[in-house]
Design an enzyme around this catalytic site. Structure first.
Site, PDB file in Angstrom:
ATOM      1  N   HIS A 249      44.918  43.764  45.626  1.00 42.90           N
ATOM      2  CA  HIS A 249      44.045  44.328  44.612  1.00 42.90           C
ATOM      3  C   HIS A 249      44.640  44.013  43.246  1.00 42.90           C
ATOM      4  CE1 HIS A 249      41.136  46.490  47.001  1.00 42.90           C
ATOM      5  NE2 HIS A 249      42.082  47.110  47.704  1.00 42.90           N
ATOM      6  N   CYS A 299      41.425  40.944  41.586  1.00 45.05           N
ATOM      7  CA  CYS A 299      40.518  41.136  40.465  1.00 45.05           C
ATOM      8  C   CYS A 299      41.279  41.128  39.150  1.00 45.05           C
ATOM      9  CB  CYS A 299      39.761  42.446  40.604  1.00 45.05           C
ATOM     10  SG  CYS A 299      38.358  42.310  41.713  1.00 45.05           S
TER      11      CYS A 299
END
Length: 436
Positions: A249, A299
């Site tokens: 992440h 991301c």
């Protein structure tokens, strides 16, 4: 070598790598004094023919003014006339006299058809087709609008020479893969289903590119930094390159060079800028002057890109899977962002990093999509492009192919993604290609 000859070799590098048979011409280049025996041995040590051809062209560009004519002569002596003609046309040299030039027939105006009937005027002379010498024909202007219809196009100016990184060590270097899949419930981050698929693809791909691959799974914040520190302390003197792939992440972070941060499975994030600093020239001397490559599947923020409308023939729409997920959470707090008091290797006063390329799966600030069944869009296309093009193209060219492929995919028929990179490489980078 004459700059124009070097440009010809660079312009036709892909043709040479595809068609050239180095063993056929090495002896000729040796006998003509273009190459030394040590250079021939270096070329032959490359293994497969394509790598030998690429090395031969690189060596040839560094030789003297007679290298190019001698190369053409060797090609013709060994029957590789198509390659010789291709390079010779680029040199502006006419074909050998053995190839005849046919005269062109230019029709002149005819007042009456030729016939056996007597003309009405005594001074009448029938018009006929008159052959003109080639040198008397008009020379087309390559910049005129009609020149394209005549097959004449101006060549784009090229730079004199761009060197290539040395990439022939075996193994070529270390490739560290950090694969974060299972996140602590307290982190409020979802598990990253499909990430193991990405990890397997990258492990196989970089092993095929002759890297020593090390995989680390489910690393916490401190463990990520520990692994990077351990990698920086290793002796890379025998290697030509170093690769770090992070699957996790991600989020935004304050920075002055490389944006973004990646999360440990316990929640806190490590700035990408800090990760790259571990391997810069100051902190890892054995990698000075060698390419350090970072591939980040995470991301860059929480914003979703809905794209913009284009004409139907601009792209071929491609839909993502129904199980697409994001690798993002909102922007990190100041405690997670890079601070100049964090570590010595994080200070903004360090020299600008050279020989570093950071490839991101998405534009800073935006989410990155991952299919829980097939893996992430970015890694899937990166793996495919490397498989299909590593034998021919340099890394930056291949990353543009990845950018284009990912940009044409849509998540849930709506959301888009745009990869990109921060490139501080000084030379072209060609991976070692595996035998076909």
């Amino acid at each position: 070598m004459d700059p124009k000859h070097r440009q010809i070799l660079q312009r036709h590098r892909s043709n040479l790598v595809t068609a050239l048979n180095p063993p056929d011409i090495c002896d000729g280049l040796l006998s003509k004094g273009v190459f030394t025996q040590d250079m021939i041995d270096e070329i032959k040590s490359k293994g497969i023919r394509r790598d030998q051809a690429r090395q031969l062209v690189i060596e040839l560009e560094m030789r003297g003014s007679q290298a190019f004519p001698a190369f053409l002569e060797c090609l013709r002596e060994t029957g590789q006339h198509d390659l010789a003609d291709l390079l010779q046309c680029g040199d502006g040299v006419r074909r050998p006299p053995s190839v005849p030039i046919q005269p062109s027939l230019i029709p002149l105006p005819v007042q009456n058809p030729i016939s056996t009937a007597k003309p009405d005027r005594p001074d009448f002379t029938p018009q006929r087709l008159v052959p003109l010498r080639p040198e008397s024909l008009p020379v087309p202007d390559p910049f005129s609008p009609s020149s394209e219809t005549q097959g004449v196009r101006p060549t784009r100016p090229r730079r004199d020479s761009i060197q290539c990184y040395k990439m022939d060590a075996s193994p070529c270097g270390i490739c560290l893969i950090i694969n974060n899949v299972d996140f602590d419930p307290a982190s409020e981050l979802k598990d990253r289903k499909g990430s193991d698929i990405d990890c397997d693809k990258m492990e196989k791909r970089f092993k095929a590119l002759n890297f020593e691959v090390v995989v680390k799974r489910n690393l916490k914040f401190k463990r990520i930094r520990h692994e990077m520190s351990t990698l920086a302390k290793r002796d890379h003197s025998a290697y030509d390159c170093c690769v770090v792939i992070i699957l996790s992440h991600g989020t935004e972070a304050n920075h002055n060079r490389f944006p973004g941060a990646v999360h440990g499975v316990d929640g806190p994030s490590v700035p990408v800028q800090l990760i790259t600093n571990y391997l810069n020239g100051q902190n890892c001397p054995s990698l000075q002057g060698k390419p350090k490559l970072f591939f980040i599947q995470a991301c860059g923020g929480g914003e979703k890109d809905v794209g913009f409308e284009v004409s139907p023939d601009e792209v071929e729409p491609s839909l993502g899977g129904m199980d697409d997920q994001m690798d993002a959470i909102p922007m990190s707090s100041s405690s997670d962002s890079l601070s100049t008091s964090d570590e010595v290797d994080a200070r903004a006063s360090l020299p600008t990093p050279s020989d570093i390329l950071v490839s991101y799966s998405t534009f800073p600030g935006y989410v990155s999509w991952r299919d829980t069944q097939a893996g992430s869009w970015y890694v899937e296309n990166l793996d495919r492009v490397l498989e299909e093009n590593a034998a021919m193209d340099d890394l930056v060219t291949m990353l543009m192919m990845v950018n284009d492929a990912v940009s044409q995919i849509s998540a849930k028929g709506l959301y888009k993604q745009m990869p990109g990179s921060f490139n501080f490489l000084r030379k072209l980078l060609y991976f070692q290609s595996s035998p076909s």
